[in-house]
Motif scaffolding. Structure first.
Motif, PDB file in Angstrom:
ATOM      1  N   ALA A 254      12.600   1.425   5.183  1.00 16.36           N
ATOM      2  CA  ALA A 254      11.862   0.882   6.327  1.00 16.36           C
ATOM      3  C   ALA A 254      12.795   0.254   7.354  1.00 16.36           C
ATOM      4  N   GLN A 255      13.835  -0.424   6.900  1.00 16.40           N
ATOM      5  CA  GLN A 255      14.734  -1.074   7.852  1.00 16.40           C
ATOM      6  C   GLN A 255      15.536  -0.050   8.646  1.00 16.40           C
ATOM      7  N   ASP A 256      15.948   1.051   8.021  1.00 14.74           N
ATOM      8  CA  ASP A 256      16.630   2.119   8.768  1.00 14.74           C
ATOM      9  C   ASP A 256      15.719   2.670   9.856  1.00 14.74           C
ATOM     10  N   ARG A 257      14.450   2.880   9.515  1.00 13.00           N
ATOM     11  CA  ARG A 257      13.508   3.373  10.513  1.00 13.00           C
ATOM     12  C   ARG A 257      13.332   2.368  11.652  1.00 13.00           C
ATOM     13  N   ALA A 258      13.177   1.104  11.299  1.00 12.35           N
ATOM     14  CA  ALA A 258      13.019   0.069  12.325  1.00 12.35           C
ATOM     15  C   ALA A 258      14.235   0.024  13.238  1.00 12.35           C
ATOM     16  N   ASP A 259      15.418   0.157  12.652  1.00 13.71           N
ATOM     17  CA  ASP A 259      16.648   0.114  13.438  1.00 13.71           C
ATOM     18  C   ASP A 259      16.752   1.321  14.370  1.00 13.71           C
ATOM     19  N   VAL A 260      16.439   2.511  13.870  1.00 15.28           N
ATOM     20  CA  VAL A 260      16.491   3.719  14.702  1.00 15.28           C
ATOM     21  C   VAL A 260      15.463   3.632  15.825  1.00 15.28           C
ATOM     22  N   ILE A 261      14.281   3.150  15.512  1.00 11.34           N
ATOM     23  CA  ILE A 261      13.243   3.018  16.535  1.00 11.34           C
ATOM     24  C   ILE A 261      13.665   2.000  17.581  1.00 11.34           C
ATOM     25  N   ALA A 262      14.286   0.924  17.166  1.00 20.49           N
ATOM     26  CA  ALA A 262      14.796  -0.075  18.128  1.00 20.49           C
ATOM     27  C   ALA A 262      15.828   0.580  19.044  1.00 20.49           C
ATOM     28  N   TYR A 263      16.723   1.391  18.459  1.00 16.39           N
ATOM     29  CA  TYR A 263      17.716   2.094  19.263  1.00 16.39           C
ATOM     30  C   TYR A 263      17.042   3.078  20.237  1.00 16.39           C
ATOM     31  N   LEU A 264      16.131   3.895  19.733  1.00 17.18           N
ATOM     32  CA  LEU A 264      15.446   4.873  20.589  1.00 17.18           C
ATOM     33  C   LEU A 264      14.681   4.164  21.718  1.00 17.18           C
ATOM     34  N   SER A 265      14.182   2.965  21.446  1.00 22.05           N
ATOM     35  CA  SER A 265      13.434   2.218  22.459  1.00 22.05           C
ATOM     36  C   SER A 265      14.307   1.803  23.635  1.00 22.05           C
ATOM     37  N   THR A 266      15.622   1.791  23.442  1.00 21.72           N
ATOM     38  CA  THR A 266      16.521   1.409  24.536  1.00 21.72           C
ATOM     39  C   THR A 266      16.844   2.590  25.444  1.00 21.72           C
ATOM     40  N   LEU A 267      16.487   3.784  25.038  1.00 18.40           N
ATOM     41  CA  LEU A 267      16.864   4.993  25.765  1.00 18.40           C
ATOM     42  C   LEU A 267      15.834   5.293  26.862  1.00 18.40           C
ATOM     43  N   LYS A 268      15.945   4.544  27.965  1.00 16.77           N
ATOM     44  CA  LYS A 268      14.983   4.706  29.069  1.00 16.77           C
ATOM     45  C   LYS A 268      15.724   4.757  30.383  1.00 16.77           C
TER      46      LYS A 268
ATOM     47  N   SER B  99       0.812  -1.213   0.000  1.00 14.90           N
ATOM     48  CA  SER B  99       0.000   0.000   0.000  1.00 14.90           C
ATOM     49  C   SER B  99       0.845   1.263   0.000  1.00 14.90           C
ATOM     50  N   GLY B 100       2.151   1.115   0.268  1.00 12.96           N
ATOM     51  CA  GLY B 100       3.015   2.279   0.351  1.00 12.96           C
ATOM     52  C   GLY B 100       3.028   2.886   1.733  1.00 12.96           C
ATOM     53  N   ALA B 101       2.292   2.306   2.671  1.00 15.78           N
ATOM     54  CA  ALA B 101       2.255   2.825   4.039  1.00 15.78           C
ATOM     55  C   ALA B 101       3.573   2.549   4.726  1.00 15.78           C
ATOM     56  N   ALA B 102       3.897   3.405   5.689  1.00 12.99           N
ATOM     57  CA  ALA B 102       5.101   3.199   6.485  1.00 12.99           C
ATOM     58  C   ALA B 102       4.903   1.964   7.341  1.00 12.99           C
ATOM     59  N   THR B 103       5.823   1.011   7.233  1.00 14.75           N
ATOM     60  CA  THR B 103       5.715  -0.225   8.000  1.00 14.75           C
ATOM     61  C   THR B 103       7.099  -0.666   8.421  1.00 14.75           C
ATOM     62  N   ALA B 104       7.573  -0.166   9.529  1.00 17.89           N
ATOM     63  CA  ALA B 104       8.895  -0.561  10.024  1.00 17.89           C
ATOM     64  C   ALA B 104       8.850  -2.004  10.485  1.00 17.89           C
ATOM     65  N   ASP B 105       9.906  -2.732  10.202  1.00 21.47           N
ATOM     66  CA  ASP B 105      10.060  -4.092  10.692  1.00 21.47           C
ATOM     67  C   ASP B 105      10.221  -4.016  12.206  1.00 21.47           C
ATOM     68  N   PRO B 106       9.332  -4.696  12.954  1.00 26.28           N
ATOM     69  CA  PRO B 106       9.443  -4.600  14.406  1.00 26.28           C
ATOM     70  C   PRO B 106      10.742  -5.190  14.937  1.00 26.28           C
ATOM     71  N   ALA B 107      11.463  -5.930  14.113  1.00 27.69           N
ATOM     72  CA  ALA B 107      12.713  -6.548  14.545  1.00 27.69           C
ATOM     73  C   ALA B 107      13.901  -5.673  14.167  1.00 27.69           C
ATOM     74  N   GLY B 108      13.838  -4.397  14.521  1.00 22.22           N
ATOM     75  CA  GLY B 108      14.952  -3.504  14.237  1.00 22.22           C
ATOM     76  C   GLY B 108      16.193  -3.909  15.009  1.00 22.22           C
ATOM     77  N   ASP B 109      17.337  -3.571  14.475  1.00 22.84           N
ATOM     78  CA  ASP B 109      18.630  -3.893  15.073  1.00 22.84           C
ATOM     79  C   ASP B 109      19.144  -2.664  15.827  1.00 22.84           C
ATOM     80  N   VAL B 110      19.309  -2.797  17.138  1.00 23.01           N
ATOM     81  CA  VAL B 110      19.711  -1.670  17.989  1.00 23.01           C
ATOM     82  C   VAL B 110      21.068  -1.109  17.567  1.00 23.01           C
ATOM     83  N   ALA B 111      22.044  -1.968  17.337  1.00 33.36           N
ATOM     84  CA  ALA B 111      23.391  -1.498  16.966  1.00 33.36           C
ATOM     85  C   ALA B 111      23.365  -0.757  15.632  1.00 33.36           C
ATOM     86  N   LYS B 112      22.625  -1.290  14.672  1.00 36.04           N
ATOM     87  CA  LYS B 112      22.503  -0.593  13.381  1.00 36.04           C
ATOM     88  C   LYS B 112      21.744   0.723  13.553  1.00 36.04           C
ATOM     89  N   GLY B 113      20.738   0.716  14.427  1.00 40.34           N
ATOM     90  CA  GLY B 113      19.976   1.926  14.686  1.00 40.34           C
ATOM     91  C   GLY B 113      20.825   3.019  15.292  1.00 40.34           C
TER      92      GLY B 113
END
Length: 124
Positions: A110-124, A15-29
């Motif tokens: 999409a994979q870059d976004r998933a990776d960045v989101i995975a990285y941001l998710s660790t910042l707590k 559909s062209g919708a943004a769909t990040a892979d939920p399995a983002g890589d923290v180190a790559k992110g």
């Protein structure tokens, strides 16, 4: 059931919708996030730059980091920076929040976004 799930996935994927892979890589992110560091810090207690510090951003309401001067558009956006919203925002920030001040055009991969989101998710 599996066929219905697969069909729904394919419909979203094509559909062209943004769909990040939920399995983002923290180190790559963290590496992809280097593009963001000119405007954002990501350390606990780190200073704001042109953009707000992103420590703890995942799950936070938009325009709520104390001490940062958000644009009127971001103040009015009423978003929660969950994984899905971050994925859409990082695809094209001005499309999700028209009139915001972020000059960054987005992460088309999409994979870059998933990776960045995975990285941001660790910042707590």
């Amino acid at each position: 059931m599996k066929i219905a799930v697969a069909a729904a996935f394919l419909a979203i994927a094509f559909s062209g919708a943004a769909t990040a892979d939920p399995a983002g890589d923290v180190a790559k992110g963290e590496k992809v996030f280097q593009r963001c560091k000119a405007c954002h810090s990501a350390e606990k207690g780190g200073a704001d730059k042109v953009g707000p510090n992103l420590w703890g951003v995942v799950g936070r309401a938009s325009a709520t980091k104390d001490g940062f001067n958000y644009s009127p558009a971001m103040k009015a956006a009423a978003k929660t920076w969950d994984i899905a919203t971050l994925d859409v925002y990082l695809t094209n920030p001005r499309a999700l929040v028209p009139g915001n001040r972020m000059a960054f055009v987005g992460l088309p991969a999409a994979q870059d976004r998933a990776d960045v989101i995975a990285y941001l998710s660790t910042l707590k």
